[in-house]
Design an enzyme around this catalytic site. Structure first.
Site, PDB file in Angstrom:
ATOM      1  N   HIS A 287       0.845  -1.200   0.000  1.00  0.00           N
ATOM      2  CA  HIS A 287       0.000   0.000   0.000  1.00  0.00           C
ATOM      3  C   HIS A 287       0.884   1.255   0.000  1.00  0.00           C
ATOM      4  O   HIS A 287       0.662   2.175  -0.795  1.00  0.00           O
ATOM      5  CB  HIS A 287      -0.942  -0.016   1.207  1.00  0.00           C
ATOM      6  CG  HIS A 287      -1.648   1.281   1.445  1.00  0.00           C
ATOM      7  ND1 HIS A 287      -2.920   1.548   0.990  1.00  0.00           N
ATOM      8  CD2 HIS A 287      -1.232   2.417   2.074  1.00  0.00           C
ATOM      9  CE1 HIS A 287      -3.259   2.782   1.337  1.00  0.00           C
ATOM     10  NE2 HIS A 287      -2.251   3.340   2.000  1.00  0.00           N
ATOM     11  N   GLU A 288       1.897   1.269   0.867  1.00  0.00           N
ATOM     12  CA  GLU A 288       2.806   2.423   0.912  1.00  0.00           C
ATOM     13  C   GLU A 288       3.530   2.598  -0.429  1.00  0.00           C
ATOM     14  O   GLU A 288       3.717   3.713  -0.906  1.00  0.00           O
ATOM     15  CB  GLU A 288       3.821   2.281   2.049  1.00  0.00           C
ATOM     16  CG  GLU A 288       3.208   2.281   3.447  1.00  0.00           C
ATOM     17  CD  GLU A 288       2.416   3.547   3.744  1.00  0.00           C
ATOM     18  OE1 GLU A 288       2.832   4.631   3.302  1.00  0.00           O
ATOM     19  OE2 GLU A 288       1.368   3.436   4.396  1.00  0.00           O
ATOM     20  N   GLU A 365      -5.669   7.183  -1.201  1.00  0.00           N
ATOM     21  CA  GLU A 365      -5.709   5.955  -0.398  1.00  0.00           C
ATOM     22  C   GLU A 365      -6.315   4.809  -1.198  1.00  0.00           C
ATOM     23  O   GLU A 365      -5.812   3.683  -1.169  1.00  0.00           O
ATOM     24  CB  GLU A 365      -6.483   6.169   0.905  1.00  0.00           C
ATOM     25  CG  GLU A 365      -5.808   7.108   1.885  1.00  0.00           C
ATOM     26  CD  GLU A 365      -4.377   6.716   2.222  1.00  0.00           C
ATOM     27  OE1 GLU A 365      -4.070   5.516   2.288  1.00  0.00           O
ATOM     28  OE2 GLU A 365      -3.546   7.630   2.385  1.00  0.00           O
ATOM     29  N   ASP A 369      -4.465   1.365  -2.216  1.00  0.00           N
ATOM     30  CA  ASP A 369      -5.068   0.062  -1.907  1.00  0.00           C
ATOM     31  C   ASP A 369      -5.148  -0.803  -3.167  1.00  0.00           C
ATOM     32  O   ASP A 369      -4.864  -2.004  -3.128  1.00  0.00           O
ATOM     33  CB  ASP A 369      -6.488   0.248  -1.347  1.00  0.00           C
ATOM     34  CG  ASP A 369      -6.478   0.598   0.136  1.00  0.00           C
ATOM     35  OD1 ASP A 369      -5.398   0.546   0.753  1.00  0.00           O
ATOM     36  OD2 ASP A 369      -7.557   0.911   0.679  1.00  0.00           O
TER      37      ASP A 369
END
Ligand SMILES: [Zn+2]
Length: 424
Positions: A287-288, A365, A369
Site C-alpha cells: 500500500h505504501e 488511499e 489500496d
C-alpha cells in the site's frame, strides 16, 4: 463627517475575518458533535461487515475512544479561536510588539525574530494542556500511552532545542530576505522556504528522527526476504529497512517511507511488526509503495508549491495595505507583524478547502489500496486493516458528513468493501 477609507476598509476586513472564524468554529463543532452522536448511536452493534472479526467490546472501546478524542478536539478548537482573537483584535500581538521594543529596534530583524518566537512559545503553552490530557488521560485510559512524564519532558527539551537551533536562524533569514530583496521578496522567500523543506526531507531520516527514536535494521530474515522480493517486484530502490521503537511512546502501529532520492528508507514501527503476520506486513508495505508508484507526494508538492507561492504573493500585497494591520488590531506595520497576522488569520479563510484536500487524500488511499491488491493479496490488506482498526480503536462507523470533511482515509466499511471487490 466622511468616513475614512482606510478605517472603513479595516473594519470591513475585521468583520469578514471574525465572521469566517466563527463560521469555521460553528461548522467544525457541529461536524464533531455529529460524529460523536453517530458513533455513540452505533455503539451497541458491530457493523455486519466486521461481525466476524471485531468483538462488541473492541467496537465499544473504539466508540468511546473516538468520542473522548472528539470532545477534547472541540475544546481545543474553541480555545485556539479565542487565542487568535486575543492576539489580533484583542491587541495581544501589538502588546508583544511593544514589549520587545524596549530591547530591540522595532521593525529590525532581532525584534521580528523575538516577536515571532514569542508567538511560537505562547502557542506551545496554549496547546500544552491539550497534549497532556491527550497523552496522559485519554491515551492512557484506552491503554495506548507508553510515554512517561520523564520521557515527555526529555522530548519537549529536545524539541525546544531543535526549534531554537533551526527556527531562530530560519526566521532571521526570512526576515532578512523580505527586507533585502525589494518588492519581489516573496518570490525569494518562497524559493528559500521550498529548498529548506526539501533539505529537511533529505536530512530528516539520518539526522533528526534518530534524536527521538532508535532505528535498527530489520533483523527478521524471513520477513526481510519477503519485503525485498516485493520491492524488487515493484521496482523500488531503498536505502534500507528499519524498525523503529515506536513502542517507547505509544501502542499505535504504523509503517512509512521517509526521505527521497538516495536517502529513501522504509520504516516499520515495532508495534506494527508485533501485530501483523508476514503476509499482512507485505500488504501494508505494498500500500505504501502504491503511494510512491502513483507519485502522490510529488502530486501534492505540485499543488502545494504554487499554492504557497500564491499565498506569499498575497502577503506581499497585504503588507502594503494599512487596513490589513489596523483591521487586525495592530498599529505596527512591519514585516514580522504582517507574517504573524497573516498566519494567524489564514486558517479562517482556508478552512473551506479542508474537504477538498481530504477528498483528494482519500482518492490517493483508494489508489494505493488498488496497487497493494495487484502486488499482494487484497485479503491480506483487509486482514491487516481490520487488526489495525481494532488495535488502534478506530471507529468503523464514522458520520458520513464528518468523514467527508475531515478524514484523510476512507471509512473502514467503504475501504474494505472496495478491497474485497478487487479480490479475484
Ligand atoms: Zn495510505
Amino acid at each position: 463627517m466622511p468616513a475614512d477609507p482606510v478605517s472603513s476598509a479595516a473594519s470591513g476586513f475585521a468583520a469578514l475575518f471574525v465572521t469566517l472564524l466563527l463560521l469555521s468554529l460553528v461548522v467544525k463543532t457541529s461536524l464533531m458533535r455529529r460524529q460523536i452522536r453517530h458513533v455513540l448511536a452505533r455503539r451497541e452493534q458491530v457493523p455486519q461487515a466486521f461481525a466476524e472479526s471485531i468483538t462488541l467490546a473492541s467496537h465499544q472501546r473504539a466508540a468511546d475512544y473516538t468520542a473522548a478524542r472528539m470532545r477534547l478536539a472541540m475544546s481545543e478548537i474553541a480555545v485556539s479561536a479565542l487565542f487568535v482573537l486575543l492576539l489580533t483584535l484583542g491587541g495581544g500581538l501589538q502588546a508583544i510588539h511593544d514589549a520587545w521594543s524596549a530591547a530591540f529596534a522595532p521593525g529590525g530583524i532581532a525584534h521580528g525574530v523575538a516577536l515571532l518566537a514569542t508567538l511560537g512559545v505562547l502557542g506551545w503553552f496554549i496547546d500544552l494542556p491539550f497534549v497532556l490530557i491527550k497523552t496522559f488521560v485519554i491515551e492512557k485510559r484506552f491503554g495506548f500511552n507508553r510515554m512517561t512524564p520523564r520521557l515527555f519532558a526529555a522530548d519537549t527539551a529536545r524539541e525546544a532545542a531543535l526549534a531554537a537551533a533551526i527556527g531562530l536562524p530560519l526566521l532571521a533569514v526570512l526576515l532578512w530576505l523580505t527586507a533585502a530583496m525589494g518588492s519581489l521578496w516573496w518570490l525569494w522567500v518562497w524559493a528559500f522556504w521550498l529548498s529548506f523543506n526539501l533539505l529537511v526531507m533529505l536530512i530528516w531520516p539520518t539526522f533528526i528522527a534518530p534524536l527521538f527514536n532508535r532505528f535498527t535494521p530489520l533483523a527478521d530474515e524471513a520477513l526481510k526476504a519477503r519485503v525485498e522480493g516485493l520491492l524488487a517486484r515493484c521496482g523500488f530502490q531503498s536505502k534500507g529497512l528499519f524498525v523503529m521503537d515506536g513502542s517507547r511512546r505509544s501502542a499505535h502501529g504504523n509503517a512509512y517511507f521517509t526521505g527521497f532520492g538516495g536517502s529513501k528508507r522504509i520504516v516499520f514501527f515495532d508495534t506494527l511488526l508485533d501485530k501483523l503476520n508476514a503476509d499482512e506486513v507485505e500488504a501494508v508495505l505494498a500500500h505504501e509503495l502504491g503511494h510512491f508508484r502513483h507519485r502522490h507526494i510529488l502530486k501534492r508538492l505540485a499543488v502545494l508549491a504554487p499554492a504557497s507561492l500564491a499565498l506569499l504573493a498575497l502577503l506581499g500585497w497585504l503588507i502594503e495595505q494599512p487596513w490589513f494591520f489596523s483591521g487586525l488590531g495592530s498599529a505596527a506595520t512591519d514585516t514580522a507583524t504582517a507574517l504573524a497576522l497573516f498566519f494567524l488569520v489564514l486558517p479562517a479563510f482556508t478552512f473551506p478547502l479542508a474537504p477538498v484536500l481530504s477528498y483528494w487524500s482519500r482518492v490517493h488511499e483508494f489508489e494505493a489500496d488498488a496497487y497493494a491488491a495487484q502486488q499482494t493479496r487484497a485479503a491480506d490488506l483487509v486482514a491487516a486493516l481490520v487488526k489495525l482498526y481494532r488495535d488502534n480503536a478506530s471507529t468503523l462507523t464514522p458520520d458520513p458528513l464528518y468523514s467527508r470533511f475531515f478524514d484523510s482515509h476512507p471509512p473502514a466499511a467503504l475501504r474494505v468493501a472496495r478491497l474485497q471487490s478487487l479480490q479475484p
